[in-house]
Scaffold this motif. Structure first.
Motif, PDB file in Angstrom:
ATOM      1  N   ALA A 151       0.795  -1.514  -0.210  1.00 54.31           N
ATOM      2  CA  ALA A 151       0.288   0.043   0.037  1.00 54.31           C
ATOM      3  C   ALA A 151       1.232   0.817   0.087  1.00 54.31           C
ATOM      4  O   ALA A 151       1.795   0.866   0.441  1.00 54.31           O
ATOM      5  CB  ALA A 151      -0.878  -0.262   0.901  1.00 54.31           C
ATOM      6  N   MET A 152       0.587   2.621  -0.433  1.00 51.71           N
ATOM      7  CA  MET A 152       1.316   3.810  -0.651  1.00 51.71           C
ATOM      8  C   MET A 152       0.362   5.308  -0.730  1.00 51.71           C
ATOM      9  O   MET A 152      -0.682   4.759  -0.564  1.00 51.71           O
ATOM     10  CB  MET A 152       2.329   3.742  -1.236  1.00 51.71           C
ATOM     11  N   CYS A 166      -3.610   5.772  -1.232  1.00 51.60           N
ATOM     12  CA  CYS A 166      -4.529   5.486  -0.700  1.00 51.60           C
ATOM     13  C   CYS A 166      -3.978   7.263  -0.983  1.00 51.60           C
ATOM     14  O   CYS A 166      -3.035   7.738  -0.976  1.00 51.60           O
ATOM     15  CB  CYS A 166      -4.503   6.067   1.115  1.00 51.60           C
ATOM     16  N   ILE A 167      -4.903   8.350  -1.377  1.00 52.42           N
ATOM     17  CA  ILE A 167      -4.704   9.720  -1.553  1.00 52.42           C
ATOM     18  C   ILE A 167      -5.641  11.236  -1.637  1.00 52.42           C
ATOM     19  O   ILE A 167      -6.768  10.139  -1.825  1.00 52.42           O
ATOM     20  CB  ILE A 167      -4.656   9.455  -3.277  1.00 52.42           C
ATOM     21  N   ASN A 168      -5.812  12.242  -1.490  1.00 49.18           N
ATOM     22  CA  ASN A 168      -6.233  12.972  -1.437  1.00 49.18           C
ATOM     23  C   ASN A 168      -7.240  13.020  -2.408  1.00 49.18           C
ATOM     24  O   ASN A 168      -6.828  12.930  -3.264  1.00 49.18           O
ATOM     25  CB  ASN A 168      -5.492  14.049  -0.271  1.00 49.18           C
ATOM     26  N   GLU A 169      -8.752  13.963  -2.500  1.00 56.16           N
ATOM     27  CA  GLU A 169      -9.434  13.869  -3.377  1.00 56.16           C
ATOM     28  C   GLU A 169      -8.400  14.951  -4.815  1.00 56.16           C
ATOM     29  O   GLU A 169      -8.804  14.799  -5.961  1.00 56.16           O
ATOM     30  CB  GLU A 169     -10.178  14.321  -2.718  1.00 56.16           C
ATOM     31  N   ILE A 227      -8.668   1.454  -4.538  1.00 55.83           N
ATOM     32  CA  ILE A 227      -7.383   2.760  -4.276  1.00 55.83           C
ATOM     33  C   ILE A 227      -8.839   3.524  -3.063  1.00 55.83           C
ATOM     34  O   ILE A 227      -9.982   2.897  -3.166  1.00 55.83           O
ATOM     35  CB  ILE A 227      -7.789   3.948  -5.175  1.00 55.83           C
ATOM     36  N   ILE A 228      -8.321   4.258  -2.010  1.00 58.11           N
ATOM     37  CA  ILE A 228      -9.129   4.957  -1.071  1.00 58.11           C
ATOM     38  C   ILE A 228      -8.849   6.576  -1.444  1.00 58.11           C
ATOM     39  O   ILE A 228      -7.522   7.448  -1.508  1.00 58.11           O
ATOM     40  CB  ILE A 228      -8.916   4.885   0.387  1.00 58.11           C
ATOM     41  N   ILE A 229      -9.875   7.380  -1.742  1.00 62.78           N
ATOM     42  CA  ILE A 229      -9.537   8.869  -1.774  1.00 62.78           C
ATOM     43  C   ILE A 229     -10.729   9.763  -0.925  1.00 62.78           C
ATOM     44  O   ILE A 229     -11.682   9.118  -0.201  1.00 62.78           O
ATOM     45  CB  ILE A 229     -10.725   8.834  -3.086  1.00 62.78           C
ATOM     46  N   LYS A 230      -9.381  10.301  -0.209  1.00 62.05           N
ATOM     47  CA  LYS A 230      -9.561  10.804   1.021  1.00 62.05           C
ATOM     48  C   LYS A 230     -10.050  12.056   0.838  1.00 62.05           C
ATOM     49  O   LYS A 230      -9.713  13.234  -0.026  1.00 62.05           O
ATOM     50  CB  LYS A 230      -8.583  10.732   1.578  1.00 62.05           C
ATOM     51  N   GLY A 272      -1.382  14.593  10.210  1.00 64.06           N
ATOM     52  CA  GLY A 272      -1.334  12.662  10.947  1.00 64.06           C
ATOM     53  C   GLY A 272      -3.028  12.023  10.395  1.00 64.06           C
ATOM     54  O   GLY A 272      -2.690  11.052  10.573  1.00 64.06           O
ATOM     55  N   ALA A 273      -3.714  13.042  10.352  1.00 62.08           N
ATOM     56  CA  ALA A 273      -4.977  12.388  10.073  1.00 62.08           C
ATOM     57  C   ALA A 273      -4.955  11.246   8.713  1.00 62.08           C
ATOM     58  O   ALA A 273      -5.520   9.879   9.169  1.00 62.08           O
ATOM     59  CB  ALA A 273      -5.499  13.181   9.963  1.00 62.08           C
ATOM     60  N   GLY A 274      -4.043  11.333   7.641  1.00 57.78           N
ATOM     61  CA  GLY A 274      -4.726  10.791   6.669  1.00 57.78           C
ATOM     62  C   GLY A 274      -3.641   9.622   6.946  1.00 57.78           C
ATOM     63  O   GLY A 274      -3.349   7.865   6.632  1.00 57.78           O
TER      64      GLY A 274
END
Lengths: 316, 316
Positions: A147-148, A173-176, A203-206, A236-238
């Motif tokens: 994962a990255m 994992c990546i921001n919108e 993919i998780i879009i945060k 640190g949330a992400g």
């Protein structure tokens, strides 16, 4: 943590942060992606860190991590100062503004895995130079899941290296905003589909205080954020979100192989992982630095998770 | 629509809108809260409109509404021009910027209910002057459920009148920013609790593209928005959302009495209503004006809802 829990190898930054938010300031406090990630993930499974710090980094903290199921023998302590990030959040708590970055010892970081680390089945490449992410991945044998995380800085600065890394990743994992930047698309679903073609089939879009969206090979899961009374510091949330996601997968048998053999089961497992990540992040942001994570127990996490899941029920 | 469907009386604006969004422009098209509300709600139950229009308002549209299960005999047609709103959205599609408002015939609107309208069991007070909302409510006998919408303009401009209306309302739909403004709080849960004390025991806080949060006397439901490929025009999202919510409640036996006798059942019913509202809004924003709502069928709505509910499943 159960008997099947597999260890996670993670590479990223250990840092000092100086942060100001609408709730106050914290100067020169502990931060960095692997710090947040490890404290979150270690509630689920053992962690092995690969990182570099300067001689100014508190030894007590490394001792604290060791006691918390985190192997710090892969942390290089080198002459010089630890990486220092200075940032602030205005009322839009979803976006940090970087005021200064002193790379210090991080500038010449050359990650070398101790022999004890090369067989780690689960790998999390935190948000650092994709060249370093690749260098670490090349040293790991027989990994079962990779994962990255990444960010705009690398998407625009090192797009080719980033794309090489992406090819070898199972879960991103990546921001919108960064998903839109990486894909060139403007809708979540289109962006996710395009990024899936680059490599990571999951993919998780945060989306900060609005939650996240998970895309697996078989489904989509829309996860709202967990309500908190007050956000003190979003830093640190992400990373702690990713810590609980990957930690939960490591504990629950999630792997590339499982994804292929039981796609529906994998999809469900990832949904549960995202819920754990969401609840973890809701604790992180309730205090500055890693303060809340240092005292957080699995029982507290499970209790809030139970409460949170009731808020997601679509009704009978 | 089933046999038990109870009619909804709604008061609000019928208007011409001139809107520009990143996707384009629409000049002098049909708009107004009761237009959006009625088209959405009429897929579930019969609607009776109370509103005022000028002589320039197209008669064909009123005929169209009649054919769609909407009673327009309470629409006053008076000399002068119809209310006209001019607004624009920048890339932040969650917030409209009002460029101009011509009240026209709306300025002297004095809502009078035809005799056929006074026994309507369900009432929706769309976002208009709380004085008018009260005036309508005073004319309705034996209502079983009252819902309303409001906005910053009335919260700051007519707080006393708004608070009088709120005391008599069972369900309030309100934007996130406006909930914070009305309550003086900064977190969703605190804001909702404070507003519940003002009267409405049920509150839906709308968060634009990020969904909504429902607060009932017994629970909280966090609803993400339904993914769409492209948002063409967000105008009317909130009103059509409310249309499907209240329409679904009217069709499914939702009432103040049910809320008291079966609080858990009521909570579940409202969650389902919010899901219907969420899916309805996702259609509205895919075209300018009421264009998409005019052709939308219940079958299309149900199909997308089924797809959407899968995206909310927390996994086995």
């Amino acid at each position: 943590m159960n008997k099947q829990s597999r260890p996670i190898l993670t590479v990223g930054s250990m840092a000092f942060d100086s942060v100001s938010t609408p709730s106050g300031k914290a100067d020169h406090v502990l931060g960095g992606s692997v710090n947040y990630f490890s404290l979150a993930a270690s509630l689920f499974t053992p962690i092995k860190i690969v990182a570099v710090v300067g001689e100014d980094f508190p030894k007590e903290h490394l001792h604290f991590l060791s006691k918390r199921n985190v192997d710090v023998t892969g942390v290089q302590i080198v002459p010089g100062k630890t990486f220092h990030w200075v940032g602030e959040y205005d009322t839009n708590l979803n976006e940090a503004k970087t005021l200064a970055t002193a790379l210090n010892v991080f500038e010449h970081f050359d990650p070398k895995l101790p022999a004890t680390h090369v067989d780690c089945p689960i790998v999390f490449l935190a948000n650092i130079d994709p060249k370093l992410q690749i260098a670490v991945l090349n040293q790991v044998k027989n990994h079962e899941l990779v994962a990255m995380d990444s960010m705009n800085f690398w998407i625009t600065g090192k797009p080719d290296e980033l794309k090489e890394t992406l090819k070898r990743v199972d879960l991103l994992c990546i921001n919108e905003k960064e998903a839109f930047l990486l894909s060139g698309e403007k809708s979540l679903e289109k962006a996710a589909k395009k990024i899936q073609k680059m490599g990571p089939s999951n993919i998780i879009i945060k989306r900060g205080e609005y939650g996240s969206a998970l895309f697996t090979p078989t489904g989509i899961f829309l996860a709202p954020a967990c309500l908190v009374e007050e956000v003190i510091d979003p830093t640190g949330a992400g990373d702690s979100f990713a810590g609980a996601v990957v930690g939960y997968l490591a504990e629950s048998g999630g792997s590339r192989e499982m994804m292929k053999k039981d796609p529906a089961g994998w999809d469900h497992l990832l949904r549960r992982a995202v819920i754990n990540g969401t609840v973890m992040a809701s604790f992180t942001i309730q205090d500055f630095s890693i303060n809340r994570l240092k005292t957080l127990t699995l029982e507290e996490l499970m209790k809030r998770k139970e409460h949170f899941i009731k808020m997601l029920s679509v009704g009978a």
